[in-house]
Design an enzyme around this catalytic site. Structure first.
Site, PDB file in Angstrom:
ATOM      1  CG  HIS A  29      13.713  -2.391 -41.786  1.00 59.00           C
ATOM      2  ND1 HIS A  29      14.607  -3.411 -41.941  1.00 59.00           N
ATOM      3  CD2 HIS A  29      14.375  -1.413 -41.129  1.00 59.00           C
ATOM      4  CE1 HIS A  29      15.776  -3.069 -41.405  1.00 59.00           C
ATOM      5  NE2 HIS A  29      15.656  -1.861 -40.903  1.00 59.00           N
ATOM      6  CG  HIS A  85      15.770  -4.275 -35.719  1.00 63.02           C
ATOM      7  ND1 HIS A  85      14.832  -4.005 -36.687  1.00 63.02           N
ATOM      8  CD2 HIS A  85      16.977  -4.067 -36.292  1.00 63.02           C
ATOM      9  CE1 HIS A  85      15.448  -3.653 -37.805  1.00 63.02           C
ATOM     10  NE2 HIS A  85      16.745  -3.680 -37.594  1.00 63.02           N
ATOM     11  CG  HIS A  99      15.766   5.789 -38.917  1.00 58.96           C
ATOM     12  ND1 HIS A  99      16.587   4.676 -38.968  1.00 58.96           N
ATOM     13  CD2 HIS A  99      14.631   5.447 -39.578  1.00 58.96           C
ATOM     14  CE1 HIS A  99      15.957   3.709 -39.624  1.00 58.96           C
ATOM     15  NE2 HIS A  99      14.775   4.146 -40.014  1.00 58.96           N
ATOM     16  CB  ALA A 149      22.348   0.964 -41.527  1.00 58.50           C
ATOM     17  CG  MET A 186      20.757  -0.520 -32.798  1.00 59.32           C
ATOM     18  SD  MET A 186      19.413   0.670 -32.729  1.00 59.32           S
ATOM     19  CE  MET A 186      20.334   2.210 -32.516  1.00 59.32           C
ATOM     20  CB  SER A 187      20.400  -5.718 -36.854  1.00 57.88           C
ATOM     21  OG  SER A 187      21.382  -5.296 -37.782  1.00 57.88           O
ATOM     22  CB  SER A 233      18.300   0.690 -41.920  1.00 56.54           C
ATOM     23  OG  SER A 233      17.695   0.181 -40.782  1.00 56.54           O
ATOM     24  CE1 TYR A 239      14.222  -0.763 -33.543  1.00 46.49           C
ATOM     25  CE2 TYR A 239      16.449  -1.588 -33.800  1.00 46.49           C
ATOM     26  CZ  TYR A 239      15.317  -1.025 -34.342  1.00 46.49           C
ATOM     27  OH  TYR A 239      15.265  -0.740 -35.677  1.00 46.49           O
ATOM     28  CD  GLU A 240      11.308  -3.972 -35.206  1.00 48.71           C
ATOM     29  OE1 GLU A 240      10.263  -3.725 -35.816  1.00 48.71           O
ATOM     30  OE2 GLU A 240      12.192  -4.737 -35.643  1.00 48.71           O
ATOM     31  CG  ASN A 280      25.880   6.994 -38.262  1.00 47.06           C
ATOM     32  OD1 ASN A 280      25.220   6.021 -38.665  1.00 47.06           O
ATOM     33  ND2 ASN A 280      26.291   7.098 -37.004  1.00 47.06           N
TER      34      ASN A 280
HETATM   35  N1  HPA Z   1      24.687   3.391 -33.759  1.00 46.42           N
HETATM   36  C1  HPA Z   1      23.924   2.260 -33.684  1.00 46.42           C
HETATM   37  N2  HPA Z   1      23.294   1.776 -34.741  1.00 46.42           N
HETATM   38  C2  HPA Z   1      23.415   2.406 -35.913  1.00 46.42           C
HETATM   39  C3  HPA Z   1      24.181   3.578 -36.049  1.00 46.42           C
HETATM   40  C4  HPA Z   1      24.850   4.084 -34.908  1.00 46.42           C
HETATM   41  O1  HPA Z   1      25.557   5.102 -34.950  1.00 46.42           O
HETATM   42  N3  HPA Z   1      24.086   3.955 -37.361  1.00 46.42           N
HETATM   43  C5  HPA Z   1      23.292   3.043 -37.967  1.00 46.42           C
HETATM   44  N4  HPA Z   1      22.877   2.107 -37.101  1.00 46.42           N
END
Ligand code: HPA
Length: 286
Positions: free
Chosen positions: A60, A82, A259, A112, A223-224, A29, A84-85, A247
């Site tokens: 993406h 992903h 996001h 990310a 998440m990947s 991302s 989650y999709e 973050n």
């Molecule tokens: N948590 C999960 N996935 C992420 C985060 C997060 O804080 N930042 C970017 N992808």
């Protein structure tokens, strides 16, 4: 079934690009800009490739970008699938498996991620030394096709040690060149090594979950990456993982996570990140 699918995807990619491909790169991302550094690239939207799903996530793009960088044949996944999709793990692993069947020997997975380690601040990079699979499922669950790899793959070194060393050296030399000499604080803050914990998402974590994953050994959450790393390990593809820390994870600072913040940080580090990938490619791609 899935072997034939990966073979069909690989054949299709091969029919669009005949030269040798040594390395595949998956862009996370906000990190998609790297694909623009490839000159005279062949672009293939995912919907044209047999068996490939579509990328539904903002930030993406959903295409392969294939070409040469300094003489190294690369296939770049601009956008990934992903869990989650709603895709099943076969779909999530399909691109990496098709790259393996194309003859790709090296894989660079980028993502990310949120930092659970207060030493790693947004805008820094983490070379993945190992992972925690907290997705709630193993992507290789189900019948095993020996043409991909063994039933019980060894996971002692999912992320190639030599690649980690190369990535670290190149990141340090970029930091040394870019930041004033002697400003060691910035230099040490730019690049880290740590453990990536994969969660299914799509929610970000609660502060209590972040504390739990930190206690389990996570330095970053995302998440990947882990399904693709497992697919690559299964096939014997040498893998490097790099997280862009976008973050601090939930509860570590005031306020929530969104996001757009995640994508903005990706864009902010894009220049340094692209430079790092190019330097790594020069060393591992030949
Ligand atoms: N948590 C999960 N996935 C992420 C985060 C997060 O804080 N930042 C970017 N992808």
């Amino acid at each position: 079934m899935s072997y034939e699918q990966a073979a069909a995807a690989a054949d299709f990619i091969r029919s669009n690009y005949a030269a040798e491909l040594s390395t595949a790169i998956v862009l996370g991302s906000g990190l998609g800009a790297f694909a623009e550094t490839i000159k005279n690239a062949v672009r293939i939207p995912y919907e044209k490739i047999p068996g490939f799903a579509r990328s539904t996530v903002e930030g993406h793009a959903g295409q392969l970008v294939i070409g040469e960088l300094d003489g190294v044949g690369v296939v770049v996944q601009q956008g990934r699938f992903h869990y989650y999709e709603g895709y099943d793990m076969q779909q999530v692993m399909l691109p990496v498996r098709s790259f393996g069947l194309l003859g790709v020997k090296n894989l660079i997975l980028t993502n990310a991620a949120g930092s659970t380690n207060s030493d790693m601040t947004p805008g820094s990079l983490m070379i993945i030394s190992d992972h925690l699979n907290c997705l709630g499922v193993n992507p290789l669950r189900g019948p095993n096709d020996e043409r991909f790899g063994p039933r019980f793959p060894d996971m002692t070194e999912v992320y190639d040690r030599e690649f980690q060393e190369i990535a670290h050296q190149e990141a340090e030399s970029i930091a040394r060149e870019r930041f004033d000499k002697g400003r060691d604080a910035e230099l040490t803050d730019f690049i880290h090594r740590g453990i990536y914990c994969a969660l299914s998402g799509p929610t970000y974590e609660t502060p209590s979950e972040v504390r739990m994953y930190r206690q389990l050994g996570a330095d970053a959450v995302g998440m990947s990456t882990v399904p693709e790393a497992i697919a690559a390990r299964h096939m014997g593809i040498r893998t490097l993982g790099i997280s862009c820390i976008t973050n601090l994870a939930a509860g570590m600072v005031e306020g929530g996570i969104n996001h757009y913040e995640v994508m903005d940080t990706g864009a902010r580090v894009a220049e340094v990140f692209n430079e790092l990938l190019i330097r790594i490619l020069k060393r591992i791609g030949h």
